[in-house]
Scaffold this motif. Structure first.
Motif, short mmCIF file in Angstrom:
data_model
loop_
_atom_site.label_atom_id
_atom_site.label_comp_id
_atom_site.label_asym_id
_atom_site.label_seq_id
_atom_site.Cartn_x
_atom_site.Cartn_y
_atom_site.Cartn_z
N GLN A 122 0.83 -1.31 -0.08
CA GLN A 122 0.06 0.14 0.03
C GLN A 122 0.97 1.16 0.09
O GLN A 122 0.45 2.25 -0.56
CB GLN A 122 -0.87 0.09 1.10
N ILE A 123 1.96 1.38 0.66
CA ILE A 123 3.08 2.40 0.76
C ILE A 123 3.43 2.63 -0.58
O ILE A 123 3.53 3.73 -1.34
CB ILE A 123 3.98 2.17 1.89
N ILE A 124 3.81 1.39 -1.39
CA ILE A 124 4.41 1.73 -2.75
C ILE A 124 3.35 2.08 -3.63
O ILE A 124 3.61 2.90 -4.23
CB ILE A 124 4.84 0.28 -3.03
N ARG A 125 2.18 1.48 -3.49
CA ARG A 125 1.15 2.17 -4.33
C ARG A 125 0.97 3.45 -4.36
O ARG A 125 0.74 4.06 -5.26
CB ARG A 125 -0.24 1.26 -3.99
N GLU A 126 0.65 4.00 -3.07
CA GLU A 126 0.31 5.32 -2.80
C GLU A 126 1.41 6.25 -3.61
O GLU A 126 1.24 7.31 -4.13
CB GLU A 126 0.36 5.70 -1.28
N ILE A 145 3.18 9.72 -8.51
CA ILE A 145 3.81 10.35 -9.56
C ILE A 145 3.05 10.34 -10.75
O ILE A 145 3.55 9.92 -11.86
CB ILE A 145 5.21 9.77 -9.46
N GLY A 146 1.78 9.65 -10.69
CA GLY A 146 1.14 9.44 -12.04
C GLY A 146 1.00 7.97 -12.47
O GLY A 146 0.37 7.85 -13.53
N GLY A 147 1.54 7.06 -11.70
CA GLY A 147 1.43 5.69 -12.18
C GLY A 147 0.19 5.04 -12.04
O GLY A 147 -0.86 5.50 -11.25
N GLN A 148 -0.33 4.19 -13.11
CA GLN A 148 -1.64 3.99 -13.34
C GLN A 148 -1.54 2.43 -13.10
O GLN A 148 -0.89 1.59 -13.79
CB GLN A 148 -2.15 3.99 -14.50
#
Ligand code: ATP
Ligand code: MG
Length: 411
Positions: free
Chosen positions: A55-59, A64-67
């Motif tokens: 979840q930390i990585i996902r946030e 930075i705009g990653g989908q």
């Protein structure tokens, strides 16, 4: 959650063939199951930690705009033949199989080919760029060494992000943002101080790639750290003349063992050449897309956290990734404890309540092994002294805290 309901139990001993500290502890504490060498399953406590890390990585990737998307682990031979990476001579860690009709398939060890092929359907004009996409995906690698527990799995989840840009300048801007996002991730995971931005070999399209190397005994890499500048170089480029531009004081570099927690890579047009991934620019000219790839292994991060922070009594989780924030233990006083358990839950505090009918010493030993950041003990003695005993996992002694003040103190 009540511990009496948790199906896992702690164990005195890890399997005899398990040599790594992280897996030994995680197996004993009931976080991880060893299926075979280099292949680990995650049990409820371990999966909670993994999800917190992801979840930390996902946030940070979203920031930075990653989908987020999810590609397939099963891959066709054709896609890989475009870059010549199907060959066992070129890539020696493939797991391959075939369909009933004889068609060859592989279990992906990375996804540059798959995502570049996919993007041909979506990228046509300069208006479609830039963008980036990422996934949490199982990778399969027939690793020859599997002695590092969950830090080097033969099957493991990787967060892999791929960026697609129009120009080198546009790529460089995104690359810088990704670098900063990685710094924030390792800070939030509680290993930021020991993790160094490390210059490593770059490949055809850039002088360097960047690794995030965490100084730790269980690491398999050697790096040279410039503590003053807060950066490092990987042994693989240490002797390169590529290094003058870094202005490192070679006399002050400290040699350390380190684990690669993540890496970021400028790919240039390597993959867009192979797949002919192009866009039409403002002048109606076809141009190659510039790519980057950004990997990070959440299980490797979990292993590193274990290796760095665990003490002689067991696991020690930073608050951000802990399976539960509070380990509540009662010695008698069931009703009062039930009340405190509800209060904590109502306040949104994640709490594991050891409601089992066991000796206090055994409960304390389990709490140390499992490693939640706070231990709260309710006993007739604590209540007489004015409340509950609150102890941080990393402190030696606890203190009596009024029940009304408990939540305030923890939050
Ligand atoms: P290494 O040098 O450790 O073999 P790599 O350079 O092959 O890793 P990548 O393929 O770029 O690494 O993978 C990106 C990230 O995935 C790594 O930085 C690491 O965090 C994680 N990772 C790589 N291999 C494994 C593995 N076998 N088990 C768990 N995590 C891994
Ligand atoms: Mg590497």
């Amino acid at each position: 959650m009540k511990q009496s309901q948790l199906f896992t139990k702690t164990q005195k001993f890890a399997p005899k063939d398990e040599v790594s500290k992280n897996a030994q502890l995680l197996i004993r504490a009931g976080f991880v199951h060893k299926e075979m060498a280099g292949v680990y399953g995650f049990l409820p406590l371990g999966w909670r930690v993994m999800n917190n890390i992801m979840q930390i990585i996902r946030e940070e990737m979203n920031d930075i705009g990653g989908q987020e998307l999810k590609l397939t682990a099963l891959q066709s031979k054709e896609v890989w033949s475009k870059t010549n990476r199907w060959s066992d001579e070129i890539v020696d860690n493939w797991f391959k199989s075939e369909l009933k009709n004889g068609t060859k398939v592989g279990l992906a060890f990375t996804h540059e080919e798959a995502i570049t092929g996919l993007m041909k359907s979506f990228v046509a004009s300069y208006k479609d760029l830039p963008f980036s996409a990422y996934q949490f995906q199982t990778k399969f690698r027939n690793e020859s060494r599997a002695k590092s527990g969950i830090m080097r799995g033969r099957e493991f989840i990787m967060k892999d992000l791929y960026s697609f840009s129009r120009t080198q300048e546009e790529h460089d801007i995104f690359y810088g943002k990704a670098k900063d996002a990685y710094v924030r991730i390792f800070d939030r995971l509680g290993i930021g101080e020991e993790t160094y931005l490390t210059f490593a070999s770059g490949g055809t399209f850039s002088k360097y790639s960047h690794e995030f190397q965490t100084v730790c005994d269980a690491g398999e890499d050697i790096i040279y750290v410039d503590k003053e500048k807060g950066i490092a170089v990987n042994e693989e480029v240490y002797n390169d003349e590529v290094l003058a531009d870094l202005e490192l004081d070679k006399n002050n570099l400290v040699k350390e063992k380190a684990a690669e927690a993540g890496n970021i890579f400028s790919l240039g047009t390597k993959f867009s050449d192979a797949f002919d991934l192009t866009y039409r620019d403002e002048n109606e000219q076809e141009q190659k897309v510039i790519m980057g790839s950004y990997g990070l292994g959440p299980a490797r991060a979990m292993g590193i956290i274990t290796e760095l922070l665990a003490d002689e009594n067991g696991l020690v989780w930073p608050e951000n990734v802990a399976p539960f924030k509070v380990h509540l233990i009662n010695i008698g006083e069931d009703e009062k404890t039930e009340e405190i358990y509800s209060q904590l839950q109502d306040a949104g505090v994640e709490v594991l309540w050891d409601d089992r009918d066991m000796r206090p010493g055994a409960k304390f030993a389990d709490a140390d092994l499992i490693g939640c950041p706070y231990r709260v003990v309710v006993s007739s003695r604590s209540l007489e002294a004015g409340g509950v005993e609150l102890k941080k996992r990393t402190d030696k002694d606890g203190q009596i805290v009024n029940v009304d003040k408990l939540i305030e103190q923890i939050k």
